[in-house]
Write a protein that holds these residues in place. Structure first.
Motif, PDB file in Angstrom:
ATOM      1  N   GLY A 260     -52.417 -64.801 -51.615  1.00 49.51           N
ATOM      2  CA  GLY A 260     -51.921 -64.442 -50.383  1.00 49.51           C
ATOM      3  C   GLY A 260     -50.960 -65.230 -49.431  1.00 49.51           C
ATOM      4  N   GLY A 261     -50.014 -65.889 -50.265  1.00 52.72           N
ATOM      5  CA  GLY A 261     -48.786 -66.386 -49.615  1.00 52.72           C
ATOM      6  C   GLY A 261     -47.535 -65.771 -49.368  1.00 52.72           C
ATOM      7  N   ALA A 262     -46.431 -66.593 -49.995  1.00 50.83           N
ATOM      8  CA  ALA A 262     -45.658 -65.797 -49.526  1.00 50.83           C
ATOM      9  C   ALA A 262     -44.793 -65.468 -50.954  1.00 50.83           C
ATOM     10  CB  ALA A 262     -44.313 -66.396 -48.796  1.00 50.83           C
ATOM     11  N   SER A 263     -44.125 -64.542 -51.159  1.00 47.73           N
ATOM     12  CA  SER A 263     -43.250 -64.375 -52.455  1.00 47.73           C
ATOM     13  C   SER A 263     -41.699 -64.092 -52.317  1.00 47.73           C
ATOM     14  CB  SER A 263     -44.438 -63.111 -53.331  1.00 47.73           C
ATOM     15  OG  SER A 263     -45.305 -63.179 -53.374  1.00 47.73           O
ATOM     16  N   TYR A 264     -41.594 -64.337 -54.162  1.00 46.43           N
ATOM     17  CA  TYR A 264     -39.833 -64.494 -53.770  1.00 46.43           C
ATOM     18  C   TYR A 264     -39.392 -63.368 -54.734  1.00 46.43           C
ATOM     19  CZ  TYR A 264     -40.895 -68.064 -49.928  1.00 46.43           C
ATOM     20  OH  TYR A 264     -41.368 -68.803 -49.257  1.00 46.43           O
ATOM     21  N   GLY A 265     -38.339 -63.131 -55.287  1.00 46.97           N
ATOM     22  CA  GLY A 265     -37.769 -62.672 -56.141  1.00 46.97           C
ATOM     23  C   GLY A 265     -36.224 -62.886 -56.682  1.00 46.97           C
ATOM     24  N   VAL A 266     -36.084 -62.856 -57.239  1.00 45.27           N
ATOM     25  CA  VAL A 266     -34.708 -62.743 -57.632  1.00 45.27           C
ATOM     26  C   VAL A 266     -33.876 -61.727 -58.868  1.00 45.27           C
ATOM     27  CG1 VAL A 266     -32.214 -63.719 -57.914  1.00 45.27           C
ATOM     28  CG2 VAL A 266     -33.869 -64.527 -56.908  1.00 45.27           C
ATOM     29  N   TRP A 267     -33.492 -59.920 -59.151  1.00 47.84           N
ATOM     30  CA  TRP A 267     -32.924 -59.824 -59.454  1.00 47.84           C
ATOM     31  C   TRP A 267     -31.297 -59.042 -59.573  1.00 47.84           C
ATOM     32  CZ3 TRP A 267     -37.624 -60.008 -56.713  1.00 47.84           C
ATOM     33  CH2 TRP A 267     -38.901 -59.449 -57.791  1.00 47.84           C
ATOM     34  N   TRP A 268     -30.671 -60.156 -60.767  1.00 43.14           N
ATOM     35  CA  TRP A 268     -29.296 -59.656 -60.459  1.00 43.14           C
ATOM     36  C   TRP A 268     -29.025 -58.322 -61.983  1.00 43.14           C
ATOM     37  CZ3 TRP A 268     -24.357 -60.154 -58.371  1.00 43.14           C
ATOM     38  CH2 TRP A 268     -23.515 -59.989 -59.200  1.00 43.14           C
ATOM     39  N   ASP A 269     -28.371 -57.585 -61.422  1.00 48.00           N
ATOM     40  CA  ASP A 269     -28.567 -56.223 -62.185  1.00 48.00           C
ATOM     41  C   ASP A 269     -26.986 -56.005 -62.702  1.00 48.00           C
ATOM     42  OD1 ASP A 269     -27.778 -55.120 -60.218  1.00 48.00           O
ATOM     43  OD2 ASP A 269     -29.684 -53.184 -60.893  1.00 48.00           O
ATOM     44  N   GLY A 270     -25.719 -57.217 -62.201  1.00 48.55           N
ATOM     45  CA  GLY A 270     -24.266 -57.086 -61.901  1.00 48.55           C
ATOM     46  C   GLY A 270     -23.876 -55.846 -61.170  1.00 48.55           C
ATOM     47  N   ASP A 271     -24.985 -55.022 -60.069  1.00 46.21           N
ATOM     48  CA  ASP A 271     -24.850 -54.151 -59.147  1.00 46.21           C
ATOM     49  C   ASP A 271     -25.116 -54.490 -57.630  1.00 46.21           C
ATOM     50  OD1 ASP A 271     -23.425 -52.045 -58.296  1.00 46.21           O
ATOM     51  OD2 ASP A 271     -25.001 -50.918 -59.143  1.00 46.21           O
ATOM     52  N   ARG A 272     -26.844 -53.758 -58.160  1.00 46.60           N
ATOM     53  CA  ARG A 272     -27.615 -54.186 -57.489  1.00 46.60           C
ATOM     54  C   ARG A 272     -28.123 -54.870 -56.391  1.00 46.60           C
ATOM     55  NH1 ARG A 272     -30.100 -50.012 -60.130  1.00 46.60           N
ATOM     56  NH2 ARG A 272     -30.866 -51.336 -60.606  1.00 46.60           N
ATOM     57  N   ARG A 273     -28.561 -54.686 -54.716  1.00 49.22           N
ATOM     58  CA  ARG A 273     -29.074 -56.209 -54.587  1.00 49.22           C
ATOM     59  C   ARG A 273     -29.832 -56.311 -53.482  1.00 49.22           C
ATOM     60  NH1 ARG A 273     -24.484 -57.034 -55.909  1.00 49.22           N
ATOM     61  NH2 ARG A 273     -23.083 -57.059 -54.668  1.00 49.22           N
ATOM     62  N   GLN A 274     -30.560 -56.333 -52.547  1.00 46.51           N
ATOM     63  CA  GLN A 274     -31.377 -56.361 -51.890  1.00 46.51           C
ATOM     64  C   GLN A 274     -31.201 -57.305 -50.046  1.00 46.51           C
ATOM     65  OE1 GLN A 274     -35.892 -56.809 -51.661  1.00 46.51           O
ATOM     66  NE2 GLN A 274     -36.306 -54.605 -53.082  1.00 46.51           N
ATOM     67  N   ILE A 275     -30.683 -58.152 -50.636  1.00 44.06           N
ATOM     68  CA  ILE A 275     -29.276 -59.268 -49.397  1.00 44.06           C
ATOM     69  C   ILE A 275     -28.342 -59.083 -50.252  1.00 44.06           C
ATOM     70  CG2 ILE A 275     -29.676 -61.464 -48.499  1.00 44.06           C
ATOM     71  CD1 ILE A 275     -32.303 -61.844 -49.087  1.00 44.06           C
ATOM     72  N   ALA A 276     -27.393 -59.159 -49.604  1.00 45.55           N
ATOM     73  CA  ALA A 276     -26.301 -58.488 -50.625  1.00 45.55           C
ATOM     74  C   ALA A 276     -26.066 -60.430 -50.156  1.00 45.55           C
ATOM     75  CB  ALA A 276     -25.357 -58.315 -49.335  1.00 45.55           C
ATOM     76  N   VAL A 277     -25.708 -60.831 -51.331  1.00 45.76           N
ATOM     77  CA  VAL A 277     -25.344 -61.829 -52.300  1.00 45.76           C
ATOM     78  C   VAL A 277     -24.248 -61.827 -53.497  1.00 45.76           C
ATOM     79  CG1 VAL A 277     -26.913 -63.473 -51.410  1.00 45.76           C
ATOM     80  CG2 VAL A 277     -26.934 -62.357 -53.593  1.00 45.76           C
ATOM     81  N   SER A 278     -22.970 -62.880 -53.157  1.00 45.37           N
ATOM     82  CA  SER A 278     -22.344 -62.626 -53.823  1.00 45.37           C
ATOM     83  C   SER A 278     -21.288 -63.799 -54.244  1.00 45.37           C
ATOM     84  CB  SER A 278     -21.200 -61.560 -53.414  1.00 45.37           C
ATOM     85  OG  SER A 278     -20.169 -62.029 -54.644  1.00 45.37           O
ATOM     86  N   PRO A 279     -22.405 -64.550 -55.116  1.00 47.00           N
ATOM     87  CA  PRO A 279     -21.957 -65.971 -55.518  1.00 47.00           C
ATOM     88  C   PRO A 279     -20.733 -65.889 -56.072  1.00 47.00           C
ATOM     89  CG  PRO A 279     -24.428 -65.246 -56.750  1.00 47.00           C
ATOM     90  CD  PRO A 279     -23.569 -64.305 -56.121  1.00 47.00           C
ATOM     91  N   SER A 280     -20.278 -67.808 -55.225  1.00 49.04           N
ATOM     92  CA  SER A 280     -18.526 -67.410 -56.002  1.00 49.04           C
ATOM     93  C   SER A 280     -18.856 -68.134 -57.188  1.00 49.04           C
ATOM     94  CB  SER A 280     -18.582 -68.512 -55.202  1.00 49.04           C
ATOM     95  OG  SER A 280     -18.736 -69.501 -54.635  1.00 49.04           O
ATOM     96  N   ALA A 281     -17.445 -68.584 -58.064  1.00 49.76           N
ATOM     97  CA  ALA A 281     -17.572 -69.266 -59.325  1.00 49.76           C
ATOM     98  C   ALA A 281     -18.304 -70.261 -58.898  1.00 49.76           C
ATOM     99  CB  ALA A 281     -15.706 -69.027 -59.462  1.00 49.76           C
ATOM    100  N   ALA A 282     -17.551 -71.072 -58.363  1.00 44.18           N
ATOM    101  CA  ALA A 282     -18.573 -72.166 -58.305  1.00 44.18           C
ATOM    102  C   ALA A 282     -20.038 -73.074 -57.972  1.00 44.18           C
ATOM    103  CB  ALA A 282     -17.928 -73.037 -56.405  1.00 44.18           C
ATOM    104  N   GLN A 283     -20.563 -71.653 -57.446  1.00 47.09           N
ATOM    105  CA  GLN A 283     -21.606 -71.510 -57.160  1.00 47.09           C
ATOM    106  C   GLN A 283     -22.400 -71.156 -58.974  1.00 47.09           C
ATOM    107  OE1 GLN A 283     -21.848 -68.723 -54.075  1.00 47.09           O
ATOM    108  NE2 GLN A 283     -23.235 -69.585 -53.051  1.00 47.09           N
ATOM    109  N   TRP A 284     -21.588 -70.157 -59.281  1.00 47.13           N
ATOM    110  CA  TRP A 284     -21.907 -69.993 -60.691  1.00 47.13           C
ATOM    111  C   TRP A 284     -22.410 -71.178 -61.826  1.00 47.13           C
ATOM    112  CZ3 TRP A 284     -25.372 -66.159 -61.262  1.00 47.13           C
ATOM    113  CH2 TRP A 284     -25.928 -64.841 -61.412  1.00 47.13           C
TER     114      TRP A 284
END
Length: 126
Positions: A17-41
């Motif tokens: 009944g509450g909010a759900s969150y998901g992050v899936w990285w496959d090296g290509d597709r993403r629903q929210i366009a994010v591209s972490p920098s080397a510093a973020q990684w």
């Protein structure tokens, strides 16, 4: 490919009944366009090593049921798959996390969700 990028990263957090969150990285597709920098990684991997995510148990479940078996538990479910180099972890839980019988009191899990949020550009993840 940047060697800081994982071979696998799958994280889910949600409750009935509450909010759900998901992050899936496959090296290509993403629903929210994010591209972490080397510093973020780099910061993400430092946090993962700091909370020793690689030694997390495979399952964190609540203690014995006190309510009737037919009653649905309203708790937070989470799961993660993370793989980098020769290291891999698959872990999940229902209302519990590493180091605590209560997910809300799990400092490693809090640090983990904060690290995921930073990695995806500050989007909420918890």
């Amino acid at each position: 490919m940047d060697d800081r990028r994982p071979r696998a990263l799958e994280v889910y957090l949600g409750n009935f009944g509450g909010a759900s969150y998901g992050v899936w990285w496959d090296g290509d597709r993403r629903q929210i366009a994010v591209s972490p920098s080397a510093a973020q990684w780099h910061r993400f991997w430092e946090t993962m090593d700091g909370i020793d995510v690689w030694s997390w148990g495979s399952h964190y479940y609540p203690d014995a049921r006190l309510e009737p078996a037919e009653q649905v538990r309203d708790g937070t479910h989470w799961s993660l798959t993370l793989e980098s180099g020769d290291r891999r972890v698959e872990s999940s839980g229902d209302g519990r996390g590493p180091g605590s019988a209560d997910l809300d009191a799990s400092q490693p899990f809090d640090a983990f969700t904060e690290a995921v949020s930073r990695l995806v550009g500050g989007h909420p993840f918890a």
